[in-house]
Design a protein around this motif. Structure first.
Motif, PDB file in Angstrom:
ATOM      1  N   VAL A  69       0.864  -1.179   0.000  1.00  0.00           N
ATOM      2  CA  VAL A  69       0.000   0.000   0.000  1.00  0.00           C
ATOM      3  C   VAL A  69       0.902   1.232   0.000  1.00  0.00           C
ATOM      4  O   VAL A  69       1.788   1.372   0.857  1.00  0.00           O
ATOM      5  CB  VAL A  69      -0.929   0.020   1.228  1.00  0.00           C
ATOM      6  N   GLN A  70       0.663   2.114  -0.977  1.00  0.00           N
ATOM      7  CA  GLN A  70       1.504   3.301  -1.141  1.00  0.00           C
ATOM      8  C   GLN A  70       1.021   4.427  -0.223  1.00  0.00           C
ATOM      9  O   GLN A  70      -0.072   4.950  -0.415  1.00  0.00           O
ATOM     10  CB  GLN A  70       1.475   3.785  -2.593  1.00  0.00           C
ATOM     11  N   ALA A  71       1.839   4.787   0.748  1.00  0.00           N
ATOM     12  CA  ALA A  71       1.513   5.930   1.608  1.00  0.00           C
ATOM     13  C   ALA A  71       2.270   7.134   1.069  1.00  0.00           C
ATOM     14  O   ALA A  71       3.380   7.467   1.514  1.00  0.00           O
ATOM     15  CB  ALA A  71       1.905   5.650   3.051  1.00  0.00           C
ATOM     16  N   SER A  72       1.688   7.770   0.086  1.00  0.00           N
ATOM     17  CA  SER A  72       2.385   8.853  -0.597  1.00  0.00           C
ATOM     18  C   SER A  72       1.397   9.927  -1.007  1.00  0.00           C
ATOM     19  O   SER A  72       0.208   9.673  -1.178  1.00  0.00           O
ATOM     20  CB  SER A  72       3.118   8.304  -1.828  1.00  0.00           C
ATOM     21  N   LYS A  73       1.927  11.127  -1.194  1.00  0.00           N
ATOM     22  CA  LYS A  73       1.121  12.248  -1.679  1.00  0.00           C
ATOM     23  C   LYS A  73       1.161  12.354  -3.196  1.00  0.00           C
ATOM     24  O   LYS A  73       0.435  13.163  -3.780  1.00  0.00           O
ATOM     25  CB  LYS A  73       1.615  13.565  -1.073  1.00  0.00           C
ATOM     26  N   MET A  79      -3.162   6.681  -7.201  1.00  0.00           N
ATOM     27  CA  MET A  79      -3.966   6.015  -8.222  1.00  0.00           C
ATOM     28  C   MET A  79      -3.627   4.532  -8.319  1.00  0.00           C
ATOM     29  O   MET A  79      -4.498   3.700  -8.619  1.00  0.00           O
ATOM     30  CB  MET A  79      -3.784   6.703  -9.578  1.00  0.00           C
ATOM     31  N   ASP A  80      -2.368   4.188  -8.032  1.00  0.00           N
ATOM     32  CA  ASP A  80      -1.974   2.777  -7.984  1.00  0.00           C
ATOM     33  C   ASP A  80      -2.732   2.048  -6.873  1.00  0.00           C
ATOM     34  O   ASP A  80      -3.144   0.893  -7.047  1.00  0.00           O
ATOM     35  CB  ASP A  80      -0.462   2.644  -7.742  1.00  0.00           C
ATOM     36  N   ASN A  81      -2.892   2.719  -5.744  1.00  0.00           N
ATOM     37  CA  ASN A  81      -3.651   2.099  -4.648  1.00  0.00           C
ATOM     38  C   ASN A  81      -5.089   1.791  -5.079  1.00  0.00           C
ATOM     39  O   ASN A  81      -5.617   0.707  -4.792  1.00  0.00           O
ATOM     40  CB  ASN A  81      -3.676   3.044  -3.437  1.00  0.00           C
ATOM     41  N   ILE A  82      -5.701   2.744  -5.749  1.00  0.00           N
ATOM     42  CA  ILE A  82      -7.083   2.547  -6.204  1.00  0.00           C
ATOM     43  C   ILE A  82      -7.138   1.406  -7.216  1.00  0.00           C
ATOM     44  O   ILE A  82      -8.035   0.552  -7.157  1.00  0.00           O
ATOM     45  CB  ILE A  82      -7.642   3.843  -6.819  1.00  0.00           C
TER      46      ILE A  82
END
Length: 245
Positions: A69-73, A79-82
């Protein structure tokens, strides 16, 4: 009067849709927060935009479904998480037609579609065997597979019952077919008596043979025509004598 009634009907319909949307959103906020353990602090679209809540939702229902899970701004990581969420729910059995696209949520292009998709996923989770987590309050019903197993004896009994019945047998037991004794290429001729070796004449192929009789031809040589007319013989007839008589 008709225009006024139309306006009232449209206004009522829009109001009903808005109320249903608010109800569905509230149900999602409660369910997702209870399932992930992370309460919402923003409106639904903003809370789900980075995709972390969605990934947490899937992993709570099916641990390890999304590995990273990407915790990034950064927009592309969010969008990768979605996108990872969408792939995961498809793998869990949600039909593609019930899924939303990444930009539907990230750019808020079709939030109604996002809400409907999440309710479909919640219904799928509600029907998941062995799942004991929070249930989404939804009117969407996800049909579960109902596979029936039949023993060999039951299958054999079914085949015996369906074979040769009045439904499947047609008129086989009522009407008898005449036997075709000569199934070759000349079977049709044989059936009507035509084309047989003994040249037997039947009512079908004899034509007028039984009605009109032909005179016997005793001379069939080259002078047959003269003979029939009486010409070419040694004696004179009325036809060949001319004015001799």
């Amino acid at each position: 009067l008709t225009t006024s009634l139309t306006r009232i009907t449209v206004t009522t319909s829009l109001s009903t849709m808005a109320n249903n949307m608010d109800r569905d959103v509230a149900a999602l906020v409660e369910w997702i927060g209870a399932t992930t353990g992370v309460a919402f602090t923003q409106p639904l679209a903003e809370e789900l935009k980075d995709g972390t809540q969605l990934c947490a939702l899937v992993n709570a229902v099916s641990p390890g479904a999304i590995k990273k899970v990407q915790a990034s701004k950064l927009a592309f990581k969010q969008m990768d998480n979605i996108a990872n969420f969408i792939r995961a729910v498809k793998a869990m059995g949600l039909p593609a037609k019930d899924c939303f696209d990444t930009i539907d949520l990230y750019e808020q292009r079709a939030m109604a579609k996002v809400v409907a998709s999440l309710h479909a996923f919640g219904s799928l989770v509600n029907a998941k065997p062995g799942y004991e987590g929070p249930k989404l309050q939804t009117t969407v019903k996800f049909a579960s597979k109902n596979v029936r197993q039949f023993s060999a004896a039951q299958q054999a009994a079914q085949r015996a019952a369906s074979a040769g019945t009045g439904v499947t047998g047609g008129s086989a037991g009522i009407m008898e077919r005449s036997e075709v004794k000569r199934p070759g290429i000349t079977a049709g001729n044989a059936a009507v008596g035509a084309g047989t070796s003994d040249h037997t004449l039947t009512g079908v192929n004899s034509g007028s043979a039984k009605i009109m009789e032909r005179s016997a031809n005793t001379r069939q040589g080259i002078t047959f025509g003269n003979s029939m007319a009486g010409a070419g013989t040694a004696g004179l007839t009325a036809q060949t004598a001319g004015s001799a008589g």
